[in-house]
Motif scaffolding. Structure first.
Motif, short mmCIF file in Angstrom:
data_model
loop_
_atom_site.label_atom_id
_atom_site.label_comp_id
_atom_site.label_asym_id
_atom_site.label_seq_id
_atom_site.Cartn_x
_atom_site.Cartn_y
_atom_site.Cartn_z
N ARG A 1 6.79 78.62 17.60
CA ARG A 1 7.18 77.22 17.57
C ARG A 1 6.34 76.43 18.56
O ARG A 1 6.04 76.90 19.65
CB ARG A 1 8.66 77.06 17.91
CG ARG A 1 9.60 77.70 16.91
CD ARG A 1 11.05 77.43 17.30
NE ARG A 1 11.32 76.00 17.36
CZ ARG A 1 12.37 75.47 17.97
NH1 ARG A 1 13.24 76.25 18.60
NH2 ARG A 1 12.54 74.17 17.98
N ALA A 2 5.97 75.20 18.17
CA ALA A 2 5.06 74.40 18.98
C ALA A 2 5.61 74.15 20.38
O ALA A 2 4.84 74.05 21.35
CB ALA A 2 4.78 73.06 18.28
N ARG A 3 6.91 74.04 20.51
CA ARG A 3 7.50 73.79 21.82
C ARG A 3 7.20 74.91 22.81
O ARG A 3 7.14 74.67 24.03
CB ARG A 3 9.01 73.62 21.68
CG ARG A 3 9.73 73.22 22.97
CD ARG A 3 11.19 72.91 22.71
NE ARG A 3 11.84 72.40 23.90
CZ ARG A 3 11.80 71.13 24.31
NH1 ARG A 3 11.13 70.24 23.61
NH2 ARG A 3 12.43 70.74 25.40
N PHE A 4 6.98 76.11 22.30
CA PHE A 4 6.80 77.26 23.17
C PHE A 4 5.39 77.84 23.07
O PHE A 4 5.14 78.95 23.53
CB PHE A 4 7.84 78.32 22.84
CG PHE A 4 9.25 77.79 22.94
CD1 PHE A 4 9.83 77.56 24.17
CD2 PHE A 4 9.96 77.47 21.79
CE1 PHE A 4 11.11 77.04 24.27
CE2 PHE A 4 11.25 76.95 21.88
CZ PHE A 4 11.83 76.73 23.12
N CYS A 5 4.49 77.09 22.47
CA CYS A 5 3.08 77.47 22.40
C CYS A 5 2.27 76.27 22.86
O CYS A 5 2.13 75.29 22.13
CB CYS A 5 2.71 77.88 20.97
SG CYS A 5 0.95 78.28 20.74
N ARG A 6 1.72 76.34 24.05
CA ARG A 6 1.03 75.19 24.66
C ARG A 6 -0.20 75.66 25.42
O ARG A 6 -0.29 76.83 25.81
CB ARG A 6 1.96 74.46 25.65
CG ARG A 6 3.27 73.96 25.05
CD ARG A 6 4.19 73.45 26.14
NE ARG A 6 5.48 73.03 25.60
CZ ARG A 6 5.97 71.79 25.65
NH1 ARG A 6 5.25 70.83 26.22
NH2 ARG A 6 7.15 71.51 25.13
N THR A 7 -1.11 74.72 25.64
CA THR A 7 -2.23 75.01 26.52
C THR A 7 -1.70 75.05 27.97
O THR A 7 -0.61 74.55 28.26
CB THR A 7 -3.32 73.95 26.42
OG1 THR A 7 -2.81 72.70 26.91
CG2 THR A 7 -3.79 73.78 24.97
N TYR A 8 -2.48 75.63 28.85
CA TYR A 8 -2.07 75.67 30.26
C TYR A 8 -1.89 74.25 30.80
O TYR A 8 -0.98 73.99 31.60
CB TYR A 8 -3.10 76.42 31.10
CG TYR A 8 -2.99 77.92 30.96
CD1 TYR A 8 -2.00 78.62 31.63
CD2 TYR A 8 -3.88 78.64 30.15
CE1 TYR A 8 -1.90 80.01 31.51
CE2 TYR A 8 -3.79 80.01 30.03
CZ TYR A 8 -2.80 80.70 30.71
OH TYR A 8 -2.69 82.05 30.58
N THR A 9 -2.77 73.34 30.35
CA THR A 9 -2.64 71.95 30.79
C THR A 9 -1.33 71.35 30.31
O THR A 9 -0.62 70.67 31.06
CB THR A 9 -3.82 71.12 30.25
OG1 THR A 9 -5.05 71.65 30.76
CG2 THR A 9 -3.69 69.65 30.67
N GLN A 10 -0.98 71.62 29.05
CA GLN A 10 0.28 71.09 28.51
C GLN A 10 1.49 71.70 29.20
O GLN A 10 2.48 71.01 29.44
CB GLN A 10 0.34 71.36 27.00
CG GLN A 10 -0.64 70.53 26.20
CD GLN A 10 -0.73 70.97 24.74
OE1 GLN A 10 -0.47 72.14 24.42
NE2 GLN A 10 -1.10 70.05 23.87
N TRP A 11 1.43 72.99 29.52
CA TRP A 11 2.54 73.61 30.27
C TRP A 11 2.69 72.94 31.64
O TRP A 11 3.81 72.67 32.08
CB TRP A 11 2.31 75.11 30.44
CG TRP A 11 2.71 75.96 29.27
CD1 TRP A 11 1.91 76.76 28.52
CD2 TRP A 11 4.02 76.09 28.71
NE1 TRP A 11 2.63 77.38 27.53
CE2 TRP A 11 3.93 76.99 27.62
CE3 TRP A 11 5.26 75.53 29.01
CZ2 TRP A 11 5.03 77.36 26.84
CZ3 TRP A 11 6.36 75.88 28.23
CH2 TRP A 11 6.24 76.78 27.17
N SER A 12 1.58 72.68 32.32
CA SER A 12 1.64 72.04 33.63
C SER A 12 2.23 70.64 33.53
O SER A 12 3.06 70.24 34.36
CB SER A 12 0.24 71.98 34.25
OG SER A 12 -0.25 73.28 34.55
N GLU A 13 1.83 69.91 32.50
CA GLU A 13 2.37 68.56 32.30
C GLU A 13 3.87 68.63 32.00
O GLU A 13 4.65 67.81 32.48
CB GLU A 13 1.62 67.87 31.17
CG GLU A 13 0.17 67.54 31.51
CD GLU A 13 -0.62 67.05 30.30
OE1 GLU A 13 -0.11 67.20 29.14
OE2 GLU A 13 -1.74 66.52 30.49
#
Length: 339
Positions: free
Chosen positions: A135-147
């Motif tokens: 699911r997109a909510r739990f698959c992110r780039t490291y930058t997106q996780w940091s944000e």
């Protein structure tokens, strides 16, 4: 906690699996570990650590199969009980994916779906609430996780911030990579005084009726969800206390130990919560073990009248102690004692 030789052997077989069929067979051989643990009276907390290691090894192995193959541009993390060394056979698997800026998210999520399909065949089902890397909510780039971490810690009421913070606080890498998500969450949450009080409030909220009087009825009034009533409250309090005092521990008992004697958790209360967690884990496992070993569906609810008198008395004490500590923490929070 050192793993028994039989568990190490199973983990080695899982890690050496050459394809998904071999992986399914290797994970299936873990049944003997559970049978031996039940026969020999191994403590449920030790079984949980063993099963968590088996599950994490299986997840890491499954990432090597399917389409597309796992690579260095995708880091798999687990969360929840599997990450905390507290999973029991039949526990859900919560997964998070971190990808680099050049990886196509759709490709990574397709990979996650393929991996979870293999894990389903291993009887390691994905989280029933949908916290999985496909699911997109739990698959992110490291930058997106940091944000996201910055947003969830500064505005914990928005975008399910408390839930996401809890998942990240428990996260643990199972493929190459450090536990960077948990470390970033810990660093950010201590910088913002809004997040921790909200996490404590969430931990103290009572979501399910708990018939702590343990009266025995002929009907269904003596049915309770042991996980919701006794496991999750301790896990959440321990997580909040650990984050508050700067501990990076994952296991609930270790978090309680690290927070013990601080302004966040009285030493006696920490000891009581450790004992409550251990008792509830043991009873929960004995309740679900027969169904899991027989490959039958099981529920978290148990009927109190089916328990031995000794266990009913223990649960009565567990309920009384947890509710008392909850009230104490709520009072201390109201007096700004944790500021």
């Amino acid at each position: 906690m050192a793993l028994p030789a039989s568990v190490v052997d199973v983990c080695d077989r899982i890690a050496d699996a050459s394809d998904d069929a071999a992986l399914v067979a290797a994970v299936g051989s873990a049944r003997r570990v559970v049978v031996e643990a039940r026969r020999d009276g191994i403590p449920a907390t030790r079984l949980a650590a063993s099963w968590s290691a088996i599950a994490r090894t299986a997840i890491a192995s499954a990432t090597q199969f399917g389409v597309p193959a796992g690579g260095s541009d995708i880091t798999w993390f687990v969360s929840g009980s599997t990450a905390r060394d507290e999973a029991l056979p039949g526990s859900d698997v919560e997964s998070l994916l971190a990808i680099d800026d050049h990886t196509d998210p759709a490709t990574a999520m397709a990979h996650a779906a393929s991996v979870h399909a293999i894990l389903d065949r291993c009887r390691l089902r994905g989280d029933d609430k949908g916290a999985i890397g496909s699911r997109a909510r739990f698959c992110r780039t490291y930058t997106q996780w940091s944000e996201g971490i910055k947003a969830w810690t500064t505005a914990p009421h928005a975008d399910r911030g408390v839930v996401m913070a809890g998942l990240l606080a428990d996260s643990r890498a199972v493929t190459d990579g450090d536990d960077v998500l948990a470390l970033r969450l810990g660093d950010n949450i201590r910088k913002h005084d809004r997040a921790l009080p909200v996490m404590l409030s969430d931990a103290l909220a009572v979501r399910a009726p708990t018939s702590w009087r343990l009266r025995i009825f002929a009907g269904g009034d003596d049915v309770m969800d042991l996980k919701a009533a006794a496991i999750e409250p301790v896990v959440q309090i321990a997580r909040w206390a650990a984050l508050s005092c700067g501990s990076t521990a994952l296991r609930t008992v270790d978090r309680l130990t690290d927070a013990s004697g601080t302004k966040f958790l009285d030493a006696d209360d920490a000891k009581v919560l450790r004992e409550c967690y251990t008792i509830a884990t043991r009873i929960r496992w004995h309740h679900r073990a027969p169904a899991w070993l027989d490959k039958q569906p099981f529920r978290e609810e148990l009927t109190l009248s089916d328990l031995p008198p000794h266990d009913r008395a223990l649960l009565r004490g567990v309920g009384r102690e947890i509710n008392g500590i909850r009230r104490k923490l709520a009072y201390l929070a109201s007096t700004s004692s944790f500021g």
